[in-house]
Design a protein around this motif. Structure first.
Motif, PDB file in Angstrom:
ATOM      1  N   ASP A  33       1.046  -1.189   0.161  1.00 24.10           N
ATOM      2  CA  ASP A  33       0.098  -0.128  -0.131  1.00 24.10           C
ATOM      3  C   ASP A  33       0.831   1.419  -0.132  1.00 24.10           C
ATOM      4  O   ASP A  33       0.465   2.454  -0.594  1.00 24.10           O
ATOM      5  N   ASN A  34       2.214   1.284   0.602  1.00 22.66           N
ATOM      6  CA  ASN A  34       2.904   2.459   0.590  1.00 22.66           C
ATOM      7  C   ASN A  34       3.672   2.597  -0.637  1.00 22.66           C
ATOM      8  O   ASN A  34       4.809   3.362  -0.558  1.00 22.66           O
ATOM      9  N   LYS A  35       3.292   1.819  -1.652  1.00 23.81           N
ATOM     10  CA  LYS A  35       3.717   1.778  -2.886  1.00 23.81           C
ATOM     11  C   LYS A  35       5.287   1.206  -2.945  1.00 23.81           C
ATOM     12  O   LYS A  35       5.936   1.181  -4.225  1.00 23.81           O
ATOM     13  N   VAL A  36       5.968   0.346  -1.877  1.00 24.50           N
ATOM     14  CA  VAL A  36       7.032  -0.378  -2.118  1.00 24.50           C
ATOM     15  C   VAL A  36       6.781  -1.597  -2.963  1.00 24.50           C
ATOM     16  O   VAL A  36       5.835  -2.340  -2.559  1.00 24.50           O
ATOM     17  N   GLN A  37       7.575  -1.521  -4.050  1.00 18.48           N
ATOM     18  CA  GLN A  37       7.327  -2.888  -4.833  1.00 18.48           C
ATOM     19  C   GLN A  37       8.319  -3.933  -4.112  1.00 18.48           C
ATOM     20  O   GLN A  37       9.514  -3.677  -4.217  1.00 18.48           O
ATOM     21  N   ALA A  38       7.884  -4.921  -3.638  1.00 22.39           N
ATOM     22  CA  ALA A  38       8.547  -5.888  -2.982  1.00 22.39           C
ATOM     23  C   ALA A  38       8.816  -7.271  -3.815  1.00 22.39           C
ATOM     24  O   ALA A  38      10.218  -7.774  -3.544  1.00 22.39           O
ATOM     25  N   VAL A  39       8.193  -7.519  -4.957  1.00 22.23           N
ATOM     26  CA  VAL A  39       8.316  -8.575  -5.790  1.00 22.23           C
ATOM     27  C   VAL A  39       8.095  -8.273  -7.117  1.00 22.23           C
ATOM     28  O   VAL A  39       7.158  -7.607  -7.379  1.00 22.23           O
ATOM     29  N   TYR A  40       9.092  -8.578  -7.979  1.00 23.96           N
ATOM     30  CA  TYR A  40       8.815  -8.220  -9.472  1.00 23.96           C
ATOM     31  C   TYR A  40       8.680  -9.672 -10.404  1.00 23.96           C
ATOM     32  O   TYR A  40       9.801 -10.443 -10.191  1.00 23.96           O
ATOM     33  N   ASP A  41       7.921  -9.814 -11.039  1.00 20.89           N
ATOM     34  CA  ASP A  41       7.689 -10.822 -12.139  1.00 20.89           C
ATOM     35  C   ASP A  41       8.324 -12.038 -11.444  1.00 20.89           C
ATOM     36  O   ASP A  41       9.391 -12.668 -12.173  1.00 20.89           O
ATOM     37  N   PHE A  42       7.739 -12.697 -10.448  1.00 19.11           N
ATOM     38  CA  PHE A  42       8.282 -13.863  -9.977  1.00 19.11           C
ATOM     39  C   PHE A  42       7.610 -14.998 -10.817  1.00 19.11           C
ATOM     40  O   PHE A  42       6.510 -15.200 -10.606  1.00 19.11           O
ATOM     41  N   ASP A  43       8.139 -15.853 -11.542  1.00 20.30           N
ATOM     42  CA  ASP A  43       7.680 -16.857 -12.422  1.00 20.30           C
ATOM     43  C   ASP A  43       8.531 -18.056 -12.243  1.00 20.30           C
ATOM     44  O   ASP A  43       9.498 -18.367 -12.639  1.00 20.30           O
TER      45      ASP A  43
END
Ligand SMILES: Nc1ncnc2c1ncn2[C@@H]1O[C@H](COP(=O)(O)OP(=O)(O)OP(=O)(O)O)[C@@H](O)[C@H]1O
Length: 352
Positions: free
Chosen positions: A14-24
């Protein structure tokens, strides 16, 4: 037992922190996958998205062919084992293990059989009437695993389950988890920041940094052919030695040494002629003969090996020699490298 697909999962808090990107990742039926990386890399967030404890911002989660992306945790048929065990202190071990089945209103006799079977597997049969406070840390961790086993879930999730145990108990419990995995043939996702745990437990490792998957592969693949500098430095203990070297006329050169490249390395590094790259040498690939001078400043005997720390000119170097050595501070030892890794300085990717 079941297969598990994490399709392009992303998490933006919610605080706009992106914790994970494109985990496939496709986890095969019965596979033990270890997510490893330093604190804050997004491994727990990924696990919690699979458990349903965090919403999935983007992507899909499929268990046994079924899309469970928006399904609440209780309907996902997943069991999670936490690092703090999360046992109920006022209940006996038996009650702790039976609790989730009682909530599901399962038949009492069946619950009894399941608890006894799990206790047998985990060597807890004689502890069933005790309270958690009467058990050791290792036994409590086994109860936490027992609570997961009785539910016979499709997927087991482990969040740093060994981090509260001392070193000796940690390696014993690690062996138990491996045995358990073999015995149940269960699909497992296991999170740790400890590269030794990852190397010893995993069928495949997912190495993460800053929310990005850096490499997915078997322990040997990550150790032997790290995809980039991050994986090269993170996997392996003590970490890989890194040197800036210029590729010149069949050699890797810096101010302190020049090492000959093998025919294969010459070919691979041909596009880098005249350029500076990062050369990585694992401590165990430094051998005690050659023409590079190491000035020793410490000698640590480990039994089977000796760690020798020193410098080659202005570069620090850690060597892991076979057997028992007795170098003293100030000694000189001549070494060479029997295996080298090379990385592009700009992209940090392995030069393949
Ligand atoms: N509830 C939250 N709200 C906002 N940001 C969060 C929240 N939980 C985690 N983060 C952030 O997301 C990032 C990844 O955290 P996460 O806990 O998944 O990492 P980790 O690799 O498991 O680390 P650790 O081993 O320390 O738990 C970090 O930057 C963290 O600060």
């Amino acid at each position: 037992m079941s297969d598990l697909k994490l399709q392009h999962l992303e998490k933006i808090y919610d605080n706009k922190v992106q914790a994970v990107y494109d985990f496939d990742l496709d986890v095969k039926d019965g596979e033990l996958i270890v997510l490893v990386g330093p604190s804050g890399c997004g491994k727990s967030t990924t696990l919690r998205m699979v458990a349903g404890l965090e919403d999935i911002s983007k992507g899909k989660l499929i268990i046994d062919g079924k899309d469970v992306t928006r399904m609440p945790p209780k309907d996902r048929d997943i069991a999670m084992v936490f690092q703090n065990y999360a046992l109920y202190s006022h209940m006996t071990i038996y009650e702790n293990m039976a609790f989730s089945l009682m909530l599901r209103k399962e038949n009492k006799n069946e619950i009894h059989q399941k608890v006894l079977a799990a206790a047998e597997i985990l060597d807890l049969t004689s502890q069933l009437n005790k309270k958690p406070s009467q058990l050791s840390g290792g036994q409590r961790q086994r109860v936490a695993m027992g609570r997961a086993i009785v539910r016979r879930p499709k997927v087991f999730l482990f969040d740093e389950p060994l981090s509260n145990l001392d070193a000796k108990l940690r390696s014993a419990t690690r062996r138990e988890i491996l045995l358990l995995h073999k015995r149940l043939n269960a699909t497992m996702l296991y999170v740790t920041h400890d590269q030794t745990e990852a190397l010893t437990l995993a069928d495949r490792i997912v190495c993460m940094s800053m929310g990005h998957v850096q490499q997915i592969g078997t322990p040997l693949e990550l150790y032997d052919t790290p995809a980039n500098l991050f994986v090269a430095s993170f996997i392996g203990l003590p970490p890989m030695n890194l040197f800036d070297v210029e590729i010149s006329d069949g050699q890797a050169i810096n101010s302190d040494f020049a090492v000959d490249l093998t025919a294969e390395e010459k070919e691979r590094l041909a596009p880098y002629e005249g350029k500076v790259v990062t050369m990585g040498v694992r401590p165990e690939n430094v051998v005690e003969r050659g023409n590079i001078t190491v000035n020793v400043f410490s000698n640590e005997n480990l039994g089977l090996n000796t760690l020798v720390n020193g410098t080659t000119g202005k570069h620090k170097i850690t060597c892991k020699f076979r057997g028992w050595c007795n170098y003293k501070a100030g000694d000189e030892v001549k070494v060479s490298f029997d295996r080298k890794h090379f990385f592009d300085k700009e992209t940090t990717k392995a030069i393949r």
